[in-house]
Write a protein that holds these residues in place. Structure first.
Motif, PDB file in Angstrom:
ATOM      1  N   LEU A  28      30.819  -6.714 -14.058  1.00 38.33           N
ATOM      2  CA  LEU A  28      30.415  -6.489 -12.665  1.00 38.33           C
ATOM      3  C   LEU A  28      31.293  -7.305 -11.713  1.00 38.33           C
ATOM      4  CD1 LEU A  28      26.523  -6.493 -12.879  1.00 38.33           C
ATOM      5  CD2 LEU A  28      27.942  -4.631 -12.079  1.00 38.33           C
ATOM      6  N   MET A  32      34.024  -5.848  -8.979  1.00 43.51           N
ATOM      7  CA  MET A  32      33.934  -6.163  -7.552  1.00 43.51           C
ATOM      8  C   MET A  32      35.270  -6.744  -7.046  1.00 43.51           C
ATOM      9  SD  MET A  32      30.615  -7.744  -6.043  1.00 43.51           S
ATOM     10  CE  MET A  32      30.295  -7.811  -4.323  1.00 43.51           C
ATOM     11  N   ALA A  35      37.803  -3.953  -6.896  1.00 44.79           N
ATOM     12  CA  ALA A  35      37.616  -3.061  -5.743  1.00 44.79           C
ATOM     13  C   ALA A  35      38.181  -3.712  -4.485  1.00 44.79           C
ATOM     14  CB  ALA A  35      36.139  -2.751  -5.567  1.00 44.79           C
ATOM     15  N   LEU A 105      26.491 -14.178 -17.382  1.00 43.69           N
ATOM     16  CA  LEU A 105      26.040 -13.100 -16.479  1.00 43.69           C
ATOM     17  C   LEU A 105      26.054 -13.580 -15.027  1.00 43.69           C
ATOM     18  CD1 LEU A 105      24.594 -10.313 -15.987  1.00 43.69           C
ATOM     19  CD2 LEU A 105      22.450 -11.510 -16.362  1.00 43.69           C
ATOM     20  N   MET A 109      29.076 -12.645 -12.144  1.00 42.04           N
ATOM     21  CA  MET A 109      28.762 -11.923 -10.902  1.00 42.04           C
ATOM     22  C   MET A 109      29.124 -12.773  -9.684  1.00 42.04           C
ATOM     23  SD  MET A 109      25.364  -9.684 -11.622  1.00 42.04           S
ATOM     24  CE  MET A 109      24.306 -11.065 -11.804  1.00 42.04           C
ATOM     25  N   MET A 113      31.976 -11.914  -6.754  1.00 41.68           N
ATOM     26  CA  MET A 113      31.738 -11.848  -5.291  1.00 41.68           C
ATOM     27  C   MET A 113      32.684 -12.791  -4.561  1.00 41.68           C
ATOM     28  SD  MET A 113      27.603 -11.607  -5.154  1.00 41.68           S
ATOM     29  CE  MET A 113      27.373 -11.216  -3.444  1.00 41.68           C
TER      30      MET A 113
ATOM     31  N   ILE B  40      21.027  -8.340 -10.724  1.00 41.52           N
ATOM     32  CA  ILE B  40      22.082  -7.359 -10.440  1.00 41.52           C
ATOM     33  C   ILE B  40      21.872  -6.613  -9.120  1.00 41.52           C
ATOM     34  CG2 ILE B  40      23.003  -5.136 -11.246  1.00 41.52           C
ATOM     35  CD1 ILE B  40      22.979  -6.171 -14.011  1.00 41.52           C
ATOM     36  N   VAL B  43      23.861  -7.654  -6.158  1.00 43.43           N
ATOM     37  CA  VAL B  43      25.293  -7.442  -6.398  1.00 43.43           C
ATOM     38  C   VAL B  43      25.641  -5.962  -6.241  1.00 43.43           C
ATOM     39  CG1 VAL B  43      27.148  -7.688  -8.092  1.00 43.43           C
ATOM     40  CG2 VAL B  43      25.380  -9.423  -7.948  1.00 43.43           C
ATOM     41  N   LEU B  44      24.770  -5.108  -6.775  1.00 43.67           N
ATOM     42  CA  LEU B  44      25.035  -3.670  -6.670  1.00 43.67           C
ATOM     43  C   LEU B  44      24.998  -3.200  -5.213  1.00 43.67           C
ATOM     44  CD1 LEU B  44      23.196  -2.152  -9.774  1.00 43.67           C
ATOM     45  CD2 LEU B  44      25.598  -2.752  -9.510  1.00 43.67           C
ATOM     46  N   THR B  46      26.034  -4.914  -2.678  1.00 40.23           N
ATOM     47  CA  THR B  46      27.266  -5.320  -1.983  1.00 40.23           C
ATOM     48  C   THR B  46      28.516  -4.685  -2.601  1.00 40.23           C
ATOM     49  OG1 THR B  46      27.457  -7.268  -3.380  1.00 40.23           O
ATOM     50  CG2 THR B  46      26.321  -7.561  -1.298  1.00 40.23           C
ATOM     51  N   PHE B  47      28.363  -4.175  -3.823  1.00 43.40           N
ATOM     52  CA  PHE B  47      29.510  -3.604  -4.547  1.00 43.40           C
ATOM     53  C   PHE B  47      30.299  -2.571  -3.722  1.00 43.40           C
ATOM     54  CE2 PHE B  47      32.031  -2.153  -7.969  1.00 43.40           C
ATOM     55  CZ  PHE B  47      31.899  -3.052  -9.002  1.00 43.40           C
TER      56      PHE B  47
END
Lengths: 162, 385
Positions: A28, A32, A35, A105, A109, A113, B40, B43-44, B46-47
């Motif tokens: 994840l 991010m 992207a 995890l 994440m 970010m 999650i 986070v999802l 803001t993804f």
């Protein structure tokens, strides 16, 4: 059917948790960061190298999880034909897997970010590169804690060196 | 050790250690799933913003700094301003192609178009609605051109090549009069809007009813696009659009009060569903006797303090410009704050759009100043936002 001792089966669960959750966080986070990096490169092709660097950072959590999983499988009797583990050692293996899994995890994440945000900051102002790297590196610590505890659990729980 | 664990497990009522472990893992799995979902979710959310925010921040970095603006202001004439802009990739492609004001508008329209393309799905409708601004600007320009009798070339020079009807603009420019322009829009969403106001235009023999109908349609469309907030970002966008509507309504009411207009004259131009000024409050404001009455009625809203500050200047000069400046600054500050309040969501996109609009407005002010020979630099600086 292959006979697997309960302790070894618990070590297998520990290995799965280790690589599964750490990989989820890392994936994840890296997605991010990637992207954000693609967006930055679309505006400024010179951002390619920095983008790759920031995107690579959240990879480490998956590597930690992968390492712990391999160790659990080798010393837990799944790979390499080692001896089967007793039940209580198997529980220690689950604890070790959970330590790096959940730490990876959250860390993955968070780092993703921070990396995505840092890429944005660097493409806006290239002087932000070193600060961006520093801030992105900070969420690595949680994964390191998880990795250390997992190793310590394995060493003193009778999986490694025992 | 194993015996003591087995004894504890048996005393808890489990037949074997396997069944106890089975339960423990089931509970662990449930807790694990809950932890993962809770962690999650944010986070999802803001993804989808990672890509557009990086692109937007790259463009924020390329906006003119104060130092660059000072250099542009010091230009000797309009040609020197154009030369400066030729050195900036965003503007260079349009400066030689179009007259300066059109080049600046086209750059802003291109920015709107980019945002509508890269905005995440949940906020895309709002940015698509914002893009309609250029259709409306083009239609208004054609209507004005027909009214004042501009030539085909002069009218085409006013057209900004963006928006949904940009391909049929040439056909509209060839229309003989205002009525034919409205007929030419048949099949587009603007036809009905203008047809409803056409009688009013014919009766009053002025474009205001048509222009007002278009403005109202644009803002209502924008409100509709932002009206169903589903997360933090869409809620913020909804509030931002609502504040713009509030500001537009307030400016119209203040201008109307300076001209001594009453409720019935103002009401047709109002857009309901603002952010802080709801329908009942709008009624109060429209019914106020004068400008100071409008300001007093704003108590209990966030606009109260900024409008009260501007009131003193209005009383001294008789101009409503201080109110308009105060409202514009309020929206600019709001956009700026959103960038820090929601850095992983819609914040940077709103902040960029706001800053880009200010940049274009300032460049237009400089262009106008440089067009007039001998226009003082200090005066231009005063007029900048």
């Amino acid at each position: 059917m292959v006979e697997i001792a309960l302790g070894t089966a618990l070590a297998a669960i520990g290995a799965g948790v280790a690589v599964g959750f750490a990989g989820l966080g890392s994936g994840l986070g890296q997605g991010m960061a990637a992207a954000g990096s693609v967006g930055a490169v679309a505006e400024d092709p010179d951002m390619f190298a920095q983008g790759i660097l920031f995107t690579a950072l959240p990879e480490t959590q998956a590597i930690y999880g992968f390492l712990i999983a391999i160790l659990l499988m080798v010393f837990g009797g799944i790979l390499g034909g080692g001896t089967a583990l007793p039940v209580e050692v198997g529980l220690v293996a689950v604890g070790a897997g959970a330590a790096i899994g959940f730490a990876g995890l959250g860390s993955g994440m968070g780092q993703g970010m921070a990396a995505a945000s840092s890429v944005g900051a660097v493409v806006e102002d290239p002087d932000m590169f070193s600060q961006g790297i520093l801030f992105t590196a900070l969420p690595e610590t949680q994964a390191i804690y998880g990795f250390l505890i997992a190793i310590l659990l394995m060493v003193f729980g009778g999986i490694l060196g025992g | 050790m194993v015996e003591s664990i087995t004894a504890i497990v048996t005393s808890l009522g489990f037949s074997s250690i396997e069944s106890f472990l089975g339960l423990i893992f089931l509970v662990g799995a449930v807790i694990g799933v809950i932890v993962v979902i809770v962690t999650i979710k944010p986070v999802l959310d803001t993804f989808p913003y990672a890509y557009p925010n990086a692109r937007v921040r790259a463009r924020i970095g390329r906006l003119f700094t104060e130092k660059q603006f000072s250099e542009i202001i010091e230009a000797d004439d309009l040609e020197e301003v154009k030369n400066y802009l030729r050195g900036v990739p965003e503007y260079a492609q349009y400066v030689d192609k179009y007259p300066l004001e059109k080049a600046l508008d086209t750059q802003l329209a291109e920015t709107n178009d980019l945002l509508a393309r890269i905005a995440p799905g949940s906020i895309k409708p709002v940015f698509s609605a914002l893009l309609k601004k250029w259709d409306i600007k083009n239609i208004k320009s054609i209507l004005t051109a027909k009214e004042v009798g501009l030539s085909r070339e002069e009218t085409l020079d006013l057209m900004v090549p963006f928006g949904e009807i940009s391909e049929s603009l040439e056909k509209l420019v060839d229309a003989k009069d205002v009525t034919e322009v409205v007929t030419g829009l048949e099949g587009t969403e603007y036809a009905q809007v203008l047809e409803d106001a056409l009688n009013d235009y014919k009766e009053k023999d002025m474009l205001l009813p048509l222009e007002s109908a278009l403005d109202k349609y644009y803002l209502n469309n924008l409100i509709k696009a932002a009206s169903n907030p589903s997360d933090d970002s869409t809620t913020i966008l909804n509030n931002y659009i609502g504040t713009q509507v509030d500001s537009t309504n307030l400016k119209i009411i203040l201008r109307a009060k300076v001209d001594g207009l009453k409720y019935d004259d103002i009401q047709p131009y109002m857009i309901t569903k603002g952010y802080q000024i709801r329908e009942w409050k709008l009624k109060d404001l429209m019914e106020a006797e004068d400008v100071s009455g409008v300001v007093s009625s704003l108590e209990s809203t966030d606009y109260s303090s900024i409008m009260a500050e501007a009131l003193a200047e209005y009383n001294a000069t008789g101009s409503i410009a201080p109110f308009e400046t105060a409202l514009d600054k309020y929206i600019i500050t709001m956009a700026k704050n959103l960038s820090t309040k929601k850095p992983f969501g819609v914040g940077p996109i709103i902040a960029f759009l706001s800053r880009k609009e200010i940049e274009i407005k300032n460049l237009k002010v400089i262009a106008r100043g440089k067009r007039e020979v001998g226009f003082p630099v200090s005066k231009i600086k005063e007029m900048l936002i």
